[in-house]
Motif scaffolding. Sequence first.
Motif, PDB file in Angstrom:
ATOM      1  N   ARG A  44       0.844  -1.194   0.000  1.00  0.00           N
ATOM      2  CA  ARG A  44       0.000   0.000   0.000  1.00  0.00           C
ATOM      3  C   ARG A  44       0.886   1.254   0.000  1.00  0.00           C
ATOM      4  O   ARG A  44       1.792   1.394   0.793  1.00  0.00           O
ATOM      5  CB  ARG A  44      -0.935  -0.011   1.198  1.00  0.00           C
ATOM      6  N   GLY A  45       0.624   2.174  -0.931  1.00  0.00           N
ATOM      7  CA  GLY A  45       1.394   3.403  -1.049  1.00  0.00           C
ATOM      8  C   GLY A  45       2.639   3.292  -1.907  1.00  0.00           C
ATOM      9  O   GLY A  45       3.314   4.297  -2.145  1.00  0.00           O
ATOM     10  N   SER A  46       2.939   2.102  -2.410  1.00  0.00           N
ATOM     11  CA  SER A  46       4.145   1.912  -3.223  1.00  0.00           C
ATOM     12  C   SER A  46       3.845   2.107  -4.704  1.00  0.00           C
ATOM     13  O   SER A  46       2.695   1.973  -5.150  1.00  0.00           O
ATOM     14  CB  SER A  46       4.723   0.508  -3.004  1.00  0.00           C
ATOM     15  N   ASN A  47       4.878   2.424  -5.469  1.00  0.00           N
ATOM     16  CA  ASN A  47       4.746   2.567  -6.916  1.00  0.00           C
ATOM     17  C   ASN A  47       4.903   1.196  -7.564  1.00  0.00           C
ATOM     18  O   ASN A  47       5.871   0.896  -8.261  1.00  0.00           O
ATOM     19  CB  ASN A  47       5.789   3.548  -7.460  1.00  0.00           C
ATOM     20  N   THR A  48       3.914   0.348  -7.312  1.00  0.00           N
ATOM     21  CA  THR A  48       3.859  -1.014  -7.843  1.00  0.00           C
ATOM     22  C   THR A  48       2.447  -1.257  -8.351  1.00  0.00           C
ATOM     23  O   THR A  48       1.514  -0.517  -8.023  1.00  0.00           O
ATOM     24  CB  THR A  48       4.187  -2.047  -6.750  1.00  0.00           C
ATOM     25  N   ALA A  49       2.290  -2.316  -9.143  1.00  0.00           N
ATOM     26  CA  ALA A  49       0.947  -2.628  -9.645  1.00  0.00           C
ATOM     27  C   ALA A  49      -0.004  -2.942  -8.497  1.00  0.00           C
ATOM     28  O   ALA A  49      -1.150  -2.472  -8.481  1.00  0.00           O
ATOM     29  CB  ALA A  49       1.013  -3.795 -10.619  1.00  0.00           C
ATOM     30  N   LEU A  54      -4.522  -1.357  -4.939  1.00  0.00           N
ATOM     31  CA  LEU A  54      -5.015  -1.061  -3.598  1.00  0.00           C
ATOM     32  C   LEU A  54      -5.525   0.367  -3.477  1.00  0.00           C
ATOM     33  O   LEU A  54      -6.469   0.628  -2.713  1.00  0.00           O
ATOM     34  CB  LEU A  54      -3.916  -1.328  -2.570  1.00  0.00           C
ATOM     35  N   ARG A  55      -4.947   1.301  -4.232  1.00  0.00           N
ATOM     36  CA  ARG A  55      -5.446   2.685  -4.191  1.00  0.00           C
ATOM     37  C   ARG A  55      -6.904   2.739  -4.609  1.00  0.00           C
ATOM     38  O   ARG A  55      -7.728   3.413  -3.991  1.00  0.00           O
ATOM     39  CB  ARG A  55      -4.600   3.585  -5.095  1.00  0.00           C
ATOM     40  N   VAL A  64     -11.230  -6.913  -0.567  1.00  0.00           N
ATOM     41  CA  VAL A  64     -10.042  -7.412  -1.252  1.00  0.00           C
ATOM     42  C   VAL A  64      -9.641  -8.769  -0.678  1.00  0.00           C
ATOM     43  O   VAL A  64      -9.602  -8.961   0.544  1.00  0.00           O
ATOM     44  CB  VAL A  64      -8.879  -6.408  -1.112  1.00  0.00           C
ATOM     45  N   VAL A  65      -9.334  -9.696  -1.584  1.00  0.00           N
ATOM     46  CA  VAL A  65      -8.813 -11.003  -1.199  1.00  0.00           C
ATOM     47  C   VAL A  65      -7.394 -11.110  -1.755  1.00  0.00           C
ATOM     48  O   VAL A  65      -7.184 -11.517  -2.905  1.00  0.00           O
ATOM     49  CB  VAL A  65      -9.692 -12.149  -1.745  1.00  0.00           C
ATOM     50  N   PRO A  66      -6.370 -10.725  -0.978  1.00  0.00           N
ATOM     51  CA  PRO A  66      -4.996 -10.832  -1.461  1.00  0.00           C
ATOM     52  C   PRO A  66      -4.522 -12.281  -1.383  1.00  0.00           C
ATOM     53  O   PRO A  66      -4.750 -12.965  -0.387  1.00  0.00           O
ATOM     54  CB  PRO A  66      -4.219  -9.935  -0.496  1.00  0.00           C
ATOM     55  N   THR A  67      -3.891 -12.748  -2.430  1.00  0.00           N
ATOM     56  CA  THR A  67      -3.507 -14.165  -2.491  1.00  0.00           C
ATOM     57  C   THR A  67      -1.992 -14.334  -2.431  1.00  0.00           C
ATOM     58  O   THR A  67      -1.454 -14.855  -1.462  1.00  0.00           O
ATOM     59  CB  THR A  67      -4.063 -14.811  -3.764  1.00  0.00           C
ATOM     60  N   GLU A 172      -3.316   1.157 -11.285  1.00  0.00           N
ATOM     61  CA  GLU A 172      -4.518   1.956 -11.041  1.00  0.00           C
ATOM     62  C   GLU A 172      -5.410   2.001 -12.276  1.00  0.00           C
ATOM     63  O   GLU A 172      -6.639   1.920 -12.171  1.00  0.00           O
ATOM     64  CB  GLU A 172      -4.122   3.370 -10.623  1.00  0.00           C
ATOM     65  N   THR A 173      -4.799   2.121 -13.464  1.00  0.00           N
ATOM     66  CA  THR A 173      -5.592   2.116 -14.699  1.00  0.00           C
ATOM     67  C   THR A 173      -6.378   0.820 -14.840  1.00  0.00           C
ATOM     68  O   THR A 173      -7.575   0.820 -15.179  1.00  0.00           O
ATOM     69  CB  THR A 173      -4.673   2.301 -15.926  1.00  0.00           C
ATOM     70  N   ALA A 174      -5.708  -0.309 -14.584  1.00  0.00           N
ATOM     71  CA  ALA A 174      -6.383  -1.607 -14.663  1.00  0.00           C
ATOM     72  C   ALA A 174      -7.516  -1.685 -13.643  1.00  0.00           C
ATOM     73  O   ALA A 174      -8.626  -2.157 -13.952  1.00  0.00           O
ATOM     74  CB  ALA A 174      -5.376  -2.732 -14.429  1.00  0.00           C
ATOM     75  N   ALA A 175      -7.262  -1.200 -12.435  1.00  0.00           N
ATOM     76  CA  ALA A 175      -8.286  -1.273 -11.391  1.00  0.00           C
ATOM     77  C   ALA A 175      -9.475  -0.358 -11.696  1.00  0.00           C
ATOM     78  O   ALA A 175     -10.625  -0.705 -11.400  1.00  0.00           O
ATOM     79  CB  ALA A 175      -7.666  -0.915 -10.038  1.00  0.00           C
ATOM     80  N   ARG A 176      -9.213   0.800 -12.296  1.00  0.00           N
ATOM     81  CA  ARG A 176     -10.328   1.700 -12.629  1.00  0.00           C
ATOM     82  C   ARG A 176     -11.160   1.116 -13.777  1.00  0.00           C
ATOM     83  O   ARG A 176     -12.387   1.286 -13.816  1.00  0.00           O
ATOM     84  CB  ARG A 176      -9.803   3.093 -12.963  1.00  0.00           C
TER      85      ARG A 176
END
Length: 493
Positions: A44-49, A54-55, A64-67, A172-176
């Motif tokens: 959370r808060g990192s410049n990662t996918a 998470l944003r 959210v179900v993180p695996t 973020e683009t994918a999540a939006r």
Amino acid sequence: MSDPTVVLGQIEHETNTFSSLPTGIDQFADASLHYGDTIPPEFRGSNTAIGGFLRVADEKNWNVVPTVAADATPGGIVTADALSSLLDEVLTGIEKSEPDAVLLALHGAMVSEDHPDGDGYILERVREAAGDIPVMASLDLHANISERMVEHADGLFGYDTYPHVDIGDTGETAARAMAATLSGDLDPQVVVERAPLLPPLPPLQTDIEPMESLLQQAAASEAKFRPDVSVFGGFAYADVEEAGFSVVGVSDTHVAEETRATCKALAESAYERRHEFDHDYTSVGDAVEAAANWDADTEGGPLLLADLADNPGGGSAEDGTFILESLLDAGIEDAALALIVDPDAVAAAVEAGVGNTVAVDLGGHIEDNGDPLAVEGRVRLISDGSYRNYGPMSRGLRVNLGRTAVLEIDGIDVIVGSHRQQPYDPEAFRRMGITPERQRVLVLKSTVHYRAAFEPMAGAIREVAAPGLCHPDLTQFDYEHVSRPLYPLDEDG
């Protein structure tokens, strides 16, 4: 209506099929491997996918179900056991949670023992488990896009930058896009068009031509064909059928064919401009001559020698010795090198202790990229090799070099690590007691990613083509599986 349940997962690997180093679960653990509820606080808060996912998830109140979040340094073929173990985490999460959607962070150039199209296999298995719910994935700009990937995904979203400073934005683009799909505002369809083109890594830098204008055209088209048009340069060091340049569009179904036409035009333009991907590089001899005459004070910063071909970020061994040997032979001082992977040399340095001198046969133990160097060096520092990136690429991501030593060898500080990691962030030096901007000469085993953080501090950069598994001359490699004809392996693709 209850808040959607979204499964998150990451299984990323860029596979260099010319490498002799297999990628097992230990290699993922050496780099970045997290499970379940440990994932959100780590990313959370990192410049990662995952950070980008998470944003949006936090904003939209998703359940959210993180695996699993797994990312190994690029290297040789992924073992069947490793892929099975990681994929089972995602599939189990889907089975147990019965989600409304699945978001994945993939690379797009994974090759496993059983599946040359590793990412296509992952998406197919996820689709089988998830059924008729939206499945979307972020991908690296160097993805080799297969028809299997397109068939089993509702969205494929690639990084738009190299160096990859927009990884979090892509997540973020994918999540939006996923949020728009879940709300009924988007009925997504994926289309792909290809070019018979296989560029090496350096000319895929996105702030130089031809990639700069190709990406600008793709971005302009997104205003009409939302949500995304991605230009994928492909990964040239994966000898697989789908390797090569492609353009992928994700848009609403009713404009899918118009989106396809845009993607086709971009792919055709890239091929027409194929000779713009041909670059000249600096020889080791010329690089050493430049280093010998370099005045950092006059030139405004250190001379940076990028060891293009021994870049672990493209799967090379990171223990090549050609440049270091040549610098030592020339008596170059006030230099620092990151890094050479040699666990035995690290162990010898630890045994000798800080401040003492140790004799080692350094590097040159893995691939054909230089012989071991018989050197004596003073042990300047011993470290656990852990740091977090502070620069623009993957900011906040934890990096692990394993047990690490800094050896001062005839005026050159050499960082010697135990794990293969691309040193694209200045923290690789700073956490080892070296201030990079104060060096006269810097040597980095990196092809392009280093530019994001190091270019502002460098007086000049030389792209050095020493031997290694990421050499930009692709005719040095024996390809068996790529589709032919393909430029530059063939003049007319």
